[in-house]
Structures are given as C-alpha cells and as structure tokens.
Design a protein around this motif. Structure first.
Motif, PDB file in Angstrom:
ATOM      1  N   PHE A 271     -12.652  -0.481   4.628  1.00 54.12           N
ATOM      2  CA  PHE A 271     -13.805  -0.536   3.733  1.00 54.12           C
ATOM      3  C   PHE A 271     -14.914  -1.400   4.328  1.00 54.12           C
ATOM      4  N   THR A 272     -16.147  -0.939   4.166  1.00 50.54           N
ATOM      5  CA  THR A 272     -17.281  -1.695   4.688  1.00 50.54           C
ATOM      6  C   THR A 272     -17.535  -2.913   3.801  1.00 50.54           C
ATOM      7  N   PRO A 273     -17.833  -4.062   4.400  1.00 50.91           N
ATOM      8  CA  PRO A 273     -18.144  -5.244   3.588  1.00 50.91           C
ATOM      9  C   PRO A 273     -19.311  -5.017   2.635  1.00 50.91           C
ATOM     10  N   GLU A 274     -20.307  -4.242   3.094  1.00 47.65           N
ATOM     11  CA  GLU A 274     -21.485  -3.998   2.259  1.00 47.65           C
ATOM     12  C   GLU A 274     -21.119  -3.256   0.979  1.00 47.65           C
ATOM     13  N   SER A 275     -20.246  -2.263   1.096  1.00 47.04           N
ATOM     14  CA  SER A 275     -19.876  -1.503  -0.098  1.00 47.04           C
ATOM     15  C   SER A 275     -18.968  -2.316  -1.010  1.00 47.04           C
ATOM     16  N   LEU A 276     -18.104  -3.137  -0.454  1.00 41.68           N
ATOM     17  CA  LEU A 276     -17.280  -4.009  -1.285  1.00 41.68           C
ATOM     18  C   LEU A 276     -18.160  -4.968  -2.090  1.00 41.68           C
ATOM     19  N   ALA A 277     -19.234  -5.419  -1.481  1.00 49.96           N
ATOM     20  CA  ALA A 277     -20.144  -6.343  -2.166  1.00 49.96           C
ATOM     21  C   ALA A 277     -20.879  -5.682  -3.317  1.00 49.96           C
ATOM     22  N   ARG A 278     -20.957  -4.340  -3.321  1.00 62.22           N
ATOM     23  CA  ARG A 278     -21.643  -3.641  -4.409  1.00 62.22           C
ATOM     24  C   ARG A 278     -20.744  -3.386  -5.617  1.00 62.22           C
ATOM     25  N   VAL A 279     -19.444  -3.603  -5.476  1.00 63.53           N
ATOM     26  CA  VAL A 279     -18.523  -3.382  -6.597  1.00 63.53           C
ATOM     27  C   VAL A 279     -18.835  -4.385  -7.706  1.00 63.53           C
ATOM     28  N   TRP A 298      -6.263  -9.296   6.732  1.00 63.94           N
ATOM     29  CA  TRP A 298      -7.136  -8.177   7.100  1.00 63.94           C
ATOM     30  C   TRP A 298      -7.257  -7.131   5.998  1.00 63.94           C
ATOM     31  N   HIS A 299      -6.499  -7.283   4.932  1.00 61.41           N
ATOM     32  CA  HIS A 299      -6.515  -6.284   3.864  1.00 61.41           C
ATOM     33  C   HIS A 299      -6.801  -6.945   2.506  1.00 61.41           C
ATOM     34  N   THR A 300      -5.795  -7.567   1.909  1.00 62.40           N
ATOM     35  CA  THR A 300      -5.995  -8.206   0.613  1.00 62.40           C
ATOM     36  C   THR A 300      -7.150  -9.201   0.657  1.00 62.40           C
ATOM     37  N   ASP A 301      -7.170 -10.038   1.692  1.00 59.04           N
ATOM     38  CA  ASP A 301      -8.206 -11.067   1.773  1.00 59.04           C
ATOM     39  C   ASP A 301      -9.582 -10.474   2.071  1.00 59.04           C
ATOM     40  N   HIS A 302      -9.622  -9.306   2.695  1.00 61.50           N
ATOM     41  CA  HIS A 302     -10.902  -8.610   2.928  1.00 61.50           C
ATOM     42  C   HIS A 302     -11.559  -8.272   1.592  1.00 61.50           C
ATOM     43  N   VAL A 303     -10.745  -7.847   0.621  1.00 58.43           N
ATOM     44  CA  VAL A 303     -11.258  -7.577  -0.721  1.00 58.43           C
ATOM     45  C   VAL A 303     -11.747  -8.860  -1.370  1.00 58.43           C
ATOM     46  N   LEU A 304     -10.927  -9.902  -1.305  1.00 61.63           N
ATOM     47  CA  LEU A 304     -11.264 -11.153  -1.975  1.00 61.63           C
ATOM     48  C   LEU A 304     -12.495 -11.818  -1.373  1.00 61.63           C
ATOM     49  N   ARG A 305     -12.709 -11.615  -0.083  1.00 63.91           N
ATOM     50  CA  ARG A 305     -13.888 -12.207   0.570  1.00 63.91           C
ATOM     51  C   ARG A 305     -15.183 -11.545   0.131  1.00 63.91           C
ATOM     52  N   HIS A 306     -15.146 -10.239  -0.116  1.00 58.73           N
ATOM     53  CA  HIS A 306     -16.392  -9.491  -0.274  1.00 58.73           C
ATOM     54  C   HIS A 306     -16.666  -8.983  -1.686  1.00 58.73           C
ATOM     55  N   VAL A 307     -15.643  -8.833  -2.524  1.00 57.56           N
ATOM     56  CA  VAL A 307     -15.861  -8.352  -3.891  1.00 57.56           C
ATOM     57  C   VAL A 307     -16.042  -9.561  -4.796  1.00 57.56           C
ATOM     58  N   ALA A 308     -17.269  -9.775  -5.228  1.00 59.03           N
ATOM     59  CA  ALA A 308     -17.566 -10.959  -6.038  1.00 59.03           C
ATOM     60  C   ALA A 308     -16.834 -10.944  -7.369  1.00 59.03           C
TER      61      ALA A 308
END
Length: 375
Positions: A271-279, A298-308
């Motif tokens: 998943f792109t960080p930009e799109s995760l940030a739009r959630v 690289w997976h769970t934490d990728h979500v937590l880093r970028h999805v506010a």
C-alpha cells in the motif's frame, strides 16, 4: 497468507468451546454482551459463484458439529433472530476459509452482529490459483457483492441495517479491508519492498518454496530494479483499491457503507503511504510480536505509521502469524507451516487467553464505531 485445511479431523469440540467461553466472559467483562443472544447459528449463503458462511444470533440450541478437521459449536441452518442487526464481513487469509476465524465470528455474534464470510475465489483452501495480486484486486468487490446480496435477500434484508458495515481482514484479508477503507496498493510497491527488504522473505517468496521458483521470482524483482516508473508495464504501476485514481471525491472509500475496519497481522507493504494517509474511517489493528510470516515492521506497523485513524487493539507477545486464529487444529497447523518459508506452527509460549481478549476488543471496536443496532 496460507491457511489451508484439507487434512483429517484433529481437536475435540470442547477445546473450541472452552476458548469461546473465555471470549464470552471477556465480552461480559468489557460490557459488550448486549442482548442475551446465547446461541450461534450458521448457514450457507450463495452470492453468484461465491459461497458465503453466515453466522448469526439464533434462539435454536447449538451443538458440537464436525466440519472436516474443525469442530465447532453451532446451530446449523437455524432460523435467525429478528433484526435489525449490524453486519461485519470477515475476509480470510490466503488459502483460508470461514472456520479458522470462527472464534472471532462467535464473539461478534454474541454481541448481536451478523457475520458474513465469503470464500474468496481463486484464493481459498480448495483453490489458490489466483492467490496474491490477482486475488487482492478481486477480494474487495466480493465483499461488496456479499453486502448487496444480503440487502436484496427476503430473509436477510429485513434483518440487517447496512448503512454502517464493518470489515475484518486477517493476513491477505487485510488487503481486502484496507482497500475498502480507501487505501490503494501497487505491484510496483510490492516489488520495491522486496528489493529493499529481503529479510521479509516469507512474504516476498510466499508460494516459491523450490529453488527454481525462488530464482524466477528474484529475477522478476531484479528486472524492475532501478527502472524509471515511466518505462514499467501498466499492470505493475497501476493503483488498486480505494476509489479510481481519476475520482477526485474526498472520500476514498469505494463503498460508503464501510464504516470501520479491523486488521489482524495484515498484508500491508504494497500500500502506498499517500493512500493510507487518506483513510478516514476508524481502523483497529491486532499485532503479533513474533510474526515471521509478515514481519510486523513492514506490514502492521506500515498501517500504524500512516493511517492517522488507526489504533492498536492488541499487541500480542509471543504470538506468531497464525496464533491470531482459532480454532486451529494441529493437522491444519502442520500442513500450513509446511507451506511457509519461515514455518508458522503455533508458538507454545503464546497465552491463548490473550487471543480471546483480542477478539473481545475487535468486537468492542465494531460496537463503538458501527453503533448499536437501531430500534
């Protein structure tokens, strides 16, 4: 990731019942019990060529039931209670089915939800021919088709309130849930991730157990290394999930009925960080600290880093990738682990009571964000 189960029966039903009762006790402890739905019904529901398992509150008496290697306590084909009920759709992992997530489904039903579990086409315990990006692309629409079919059903339509629907995804099911939340992924992100992080080999080389299979995939990754995006094939750089890239509406969800999602050890690196940030909808996450199949950083934490809007519901010490599932018969566990580059057998040091607590927290999350069933 794989959750296959085609082998002989394993554990006795009372093992599931013991852990399920712990989950019900945790629901009461957290104030989640709601209406006294003491029994759990289960019935098949067909959506085109997609088999769906429905689990729901019923007044009928449940009983021990063997399903292949699984043994669960349900009232098969029992009449559902009158509604309206809220709906949660569970998206299984690669090579999976409804059964390994039954304890979670039961927890949700005891809180008054109806749970739908579609068998994802080409990515299930009978057929993994489309597992990976091909199934990642089709899974979200299978969830939407399931919701549409339930809405149109003369039996289920009147029993459901579908203006706010929850989705839960485990492993590859996380791609389903995140896509419906509005996030977007690319094969290019997957390739770049695997070129940069070879330590995530269980994800990058999933299904490539033979040396020649691994070499072929390594060559495929290498062909895209240092190549400008402009020169790459369209299918590699295309965005999938969320709304169409040409749609400028601020809500990125492809289906506005999806109001909350939960994830357990999700596939997320593509998943792109930009799109995760739009959630914008609430996202609850269950993390397994000893996950070797999908490395959390690289997976769970990728979500937590970028999805506010994301939050950790449970960070399970001692848990491996498949320890979030129950029931998990020994025969199924061994077969699944044999397909993994880094194994995947249950960790004997993991406290199974923490899994029941995680299921209760997932249930409370959906109750909180979907709201109680309207009068």
């Amino acid at each position: 990731m794989p959750t296959r189960h085609t082998t002989r029966p394993a554990r006795a039903w009372h093992s599931l019942k013991r852990h399920a009762s712990k989950g019900a006790g945790m629901l009461a402890l957290l104030g989640l019990a709601g209406p006294a739905f003491s029994q759990v019904g289960m019935t098949p529901f067909q959506v085109g060529n997609i088999p769906v398992t429905l689990t729901y509150p019923t007044a009928a008496v449940s009983k021990p039931t063997a399903m292949g290697p699984f043994n669960i306590d349900v009232a098969l084909n029992a009449p559902p209670r009158e509604g309206p009920h809220r709906l949660v759709v569970i998206s299984h992992g690669t090579g999976g089915s409804a059964l390994p997530d039954h304890a979670l489904a039961r927890s949700l039903v005891l809180a008054g939800f109806v749970v739908a579990q579609p068998l994802h086409q080409g990515d299930n315990f009978k057929d993994t021919s489309r597992a990976g990006p091909e199934a990642f692309e089709t899974r979200p629409n299978e969830v939407r088709q399931t919701i549409d079919a339930l809405a149109a059903s003369p039996v289920w339509g009147p029993r459901l309130r579908l203006d706010r629907v929850g989705v839960h995804g485990m492993s590859a099911g996380g791609v389903t849930a995140l896509s419906l939340a509005g996030a977007q992924w690319r094969v290019l992100n997957l390739i770049r991730h695997c070129n940069s992080h070879p330590e995530d080999e269980a994800f990058c080389f999933n299904g490539a157990l033979k040396p020649e299979q691994r070499a072929e995939r390594e060559a495929r990754f290498a062909r895209a290394r240092n190549v400008p995006t402009f020169f790459l094939p369209d299918d590699v750089k295309a965005l999938h999930g969320g709304r169409s890239p040409t749609d400028q509406k601020p809500d990125p969800r492809p289906d506005p009925r999806i109001a909350a999602v939960t994830l357990a050890v999700p596939v997320a690196a593509p998943f792109t960080p930009e799109s995760l940030a739009r959630v914008r909808i609430p996202v609850g996450v269950v993390r397994a600290q000893q996950d070797q199949v999908l490395l959390p950083q690289w997976h769970t934490d990728h979500v937590l880093r970028h999805v506010a809007s994301s939050e950790v519901l449970a960070d399970l010490p001692g848990a491996g990738h498949f320890d979030v599932l129950w029931p998990w018969p020994e025969a199924v566990a061994r077969e699944t682990a044999a397909l993994q580059i880094r194994g995947g057998l249950p960790n004997p040091a993991f406290d199974a009571g923490l899994r029941a607590q995680a299921h209760a927290k997932i249930t409370r999350f959906h109750l909180q964000h979907l709201g109680p069933t309207p009068p």
